[in-house]
Design a protein around this motif. Structure first.
Motif, PDB file in Angstrom:
ATOM      1  N   ARG A 105       1.198  -1.290  -0.347  1.00 40.76           N
ATOM      2  CA  ARG A 105      -0.158  -0.095  -0.051  1.00 40.76           C
ATOM      3  C   ARG A 105       1.303   1.012  -0.431  1.00 40.76           C
ATOM      4  O   ARG A 105       2.176   0.723   0.364  1.00 40.76           O
ATOM      5  CB  ARG A 105      -1.023   0.119   1.426  1.00 40.76           C
ATOM      6  CG  ARG A 105      -1.840   1.448   1.115  1.00 40.76           C
ATOM      7  CD  ARG A 105      -2.686   1.095   3.067  1.00 40.76           C
ATOM      8  NE  ARG A 105      -3.244   0.094   2.654  1.00 40.76           N
ATOM      9  CZ  ARG A 105      -4.413   0.019   3.589  1.00 40.76           C
ATOM     10  NH1 ARG A 105      -4.376   0.759   4.751  1.00 40.76           N
ATOM     11  NH2 ARG A 105      -4.531  -1.566   4.227  1.00 40.76           N
TER      12      ARG A 105
ATOM     13  N   ASN B 233       0.774   5.988   0.297  1.00 42.10           N
ATOM     14  CA  ASN B 233      -1.052   7.038   0.537  1.00 42.10           C
ATOM     15  C   ASN B 233      -0.540   8.077   0.312  1.00 42.10           C
ATOM     16  O   ASN B 233       0.998   8.199  -0.108  1.00 42.10           O
ATOM     17  CB  ASN B 233      -0.461   6.636   2.094  1.00 42.10           C
ATOM     18  CG  ASN B 233      -1.142   6.291   3.113  1.00 42.10           C
ATOM     19  OD1 ASN B 233      -1.681   5.414   2.833  1.00 42.10           O
ATOM     20  ND2 ASN B 233      -0.680   6.338   4.407  1.00 42.10           N
TER      21      ASN B 233
ATOM     22  N   ALA C 135      -5.420   6.306   0.302  1.00 43.78           N
ATOM     23  CA  ALA C 135      -4.670   4.823   0.177  1.00 43.78           C
ATOM     24  C   ALA C 135      -4.765   4.403  -0.611  1.00 43.78           C
ATOM     25  O   ALA C 135      -5.908   3.877  -1.148  1.00 43.78           O
ATOM     26  CB  ALA C 135      -5.516   3.856   1.892  1.00 43.78           C
ATOM     27  N   ARG C 136      -3.780   3.052  -1.600  1.00 43.56           N
ATOM     28  CA  ARG C 136      -3.769   2.416  -2.340  1.00 43.56           C
ATOM     29  C   ARG C 136      -3.265   1.532  -2.352  1.00 43.56           C
ATOM     30  O   ARG C 136      -1.759   1.377  -1.452  1.00 43.56           O
ATOM     31  CB  ARG C 136      -3.202   4.012  -3.740  1.00 43.56           C
ATOM     32  CG  ARG C 136      -4.065   5.220  -4.207  1.00 43.56           C
ATOM     33  CD  ARG C 136      -4.551   5.181  -5.199  1.00 43.56           C
ATOM     34  NE  ARG C 136      -4.281   4.573  -5.993  1.00 43.56           N
ATOM     35  CZ  ARG C 136      -5.224   4.337  -7.467  1.00 43.56           C
ATOM     36  NH1 ARG C 136      -6.519   3.799  -7.041  1.00 43.56           N
ATOM     37  NH2 ARG C 136      -4.938   3.691  -8.539  1.00 43.56           N
ATOM     38  N   GLY C 137      -3.952   0.372  -2.673  1.00 41.21           N
ATOM     39  CA  GLY C 137      -3.339  -1.013  -2.310  1.00 41.21           C
ATOM     40  C   GLY C 137      -3.081  -1.710  -3.958  1.00 41.21           C
ATOM     41  O   GLY C 137      -4.350  -1.481  -4.175  1.00 41.21           O
TER      42      GLY C 137
ATOM     43  N   LEU D 109      -8.347   2.367  -1.593  1.00 38.43           N
ATOM     44  CA  LEU D 109      -8.534   1.488  -0.668  1.00 38.43           C
ATOM     45  C   LEU D 109      -9.466   2.580   0.468  1.00 38.43           C
ATOM     46  O   LEU D 109     -10.304   1.779   1.034  1.00 38.43           O
ATOM     47  CB  LEU D 109      -7.581   1.277  -0.051  1.00 38.43           C
ATOM     48  CG  LEU D 109      -6.555   0.112  -0.049  1.00 38.43           C
ATOM     49  CD1 LEU D 109      -5.532  -0.191   0.267  1.00 38.43           C
ATOM     50  CD2 LEU D 109      -7.845  -1.627  -0.638  1.00 38.43           C
TER      51      LEU D 109
END
Length: 294
Positions: free
Chosen positions: A257, A259, A276-278, A288
């Motif tokens: 993940r 941010n 947040a990118r996961g 996310l």
């Protein structure tokens, strides 16, 4: 009104290139760590890190902060390979690296002062950490908690001189009306990791922050998405951490993940929004969720 977007990722743990055997490594922590890597290498995949890096690049943040553990054994070959990876990610003035314990795993044979990464540590400042990098309305105060440790330990230490110097940089940046971001590898808040992995002088760092203040602290090391805080002179200072940027979804540990931190400045006041990118099992990267810190 100005919005500055800062990307935060951590614990890349780039798969090591082929490493020659050296007798000095047999008497250092590297040998045990290489055995451990063979057992755990499936937890850190190049394909996952490549997907995260591509997603960061696609969203074109104003700056990227990497809070340590770029490599694994602190060998010259790894430093050189990581430099190539950093060059592919972006220009040195666009990326700030704060070293982690794996980047300082063993002093034997490791480049002094993380020299191959110097352009990503500071803007050419003389001396050692801490380094100050000002980008738009943001002051990045870059610390290094990376020190060689004994077997089975993954602790970090800043030292009194670095903490005092960081305090001066934070005070000066605050007087200039800048949004102050502290970067380091090890957690600052109490109880985040076990003692054998902790920052040995975290109490001294917290005391300094309580006096000088900061708008945000970013770290890694715990391999978890975390939001904690520490007291500041005008309220709690938020602290954010992200999982390792190379951990696959569906495996052991929280999946990779990063941010995206949007800092909006207006009349010496700031608003901080975090997205947040996961990673997904198909190596796609998706949003996310998002939240506002202040």
């Amino acid at each position: 009104m100005t919005t500055f977007r800062l990307a935060h990722l951590s614990d890349l743990q780039l798969p090591p290139p082929p490493l020659p055997f050296r007798w000095r490594d047999a008497a250092s922590k590297r040998l045990l760590s290489r055995f451990a890597w063979r057992r755990k290498q499936h937890r850190h995949l190049q394909a996952v890190l490549d997907a995260i890096a591509a997603d960061v690049a696609a969203r074109a943040p104003d700056h990227i902060a990497i809070t340590g553990d770029v490599i694994n054994f602190a060998t010259p070959e790894e430093f050189a390979a990581a430099r190539q990876w950093l060059e592919a990610l972006g220009a040195p003035d666009h990326i700030t690296v704060s070293p982690g314990n794996h980047d300082a795993l063993s002093a034997a044979g490791a480049p002094k002062g993380f020299e191959p990464w110097k352009p990503w540590l500071s803007d050419g400042a003389e001396g050692g950490f801490p380094y100050l990098r000002v980008r738009g309305p943001v002051a990045l105060v870059n610390l290094s908690s990376a020190v060689p440790t004994a077997l089975h330990l993954a602790q970090g230490t800043l030292g009194r001189a670095q903490i005092e110097a960081a305090g001066r940089l934070l005070r000066e940046s605050g007087e200039r009306g800048l949004y102050r971001v502290v970067l380091l590898h090890h957690p600052v808040a109490r109880g985040v990791v076990a003692g054998r992995k902790a920052l040995t002088d975290a109490e001294a760092l917290r005391a300094m922050l309580a006096e000088t203040g900061a708008e945000l602290v970013l770290h890694g090391h715990a391999h978890e998405a975390l939001m904690t805080s520490t007291p500041g002179p005008r309220g709690a200072i938020p602290i954010l951490a992200v999982p390792a940027a190379s951990t696959p979804a569906g495996g052991r540990g929280q999946p990779a993940r990063w941010n995206e931190i949007a800092i909006t400045a207006e009349d010496r006041r700031f608003r901080t929004e975090v997205t947040a990118r996961g990673i997904t099992p198909t190596l796609a990267v998706e949003t996310l969720g998002s939240f506002v810190l202040c």
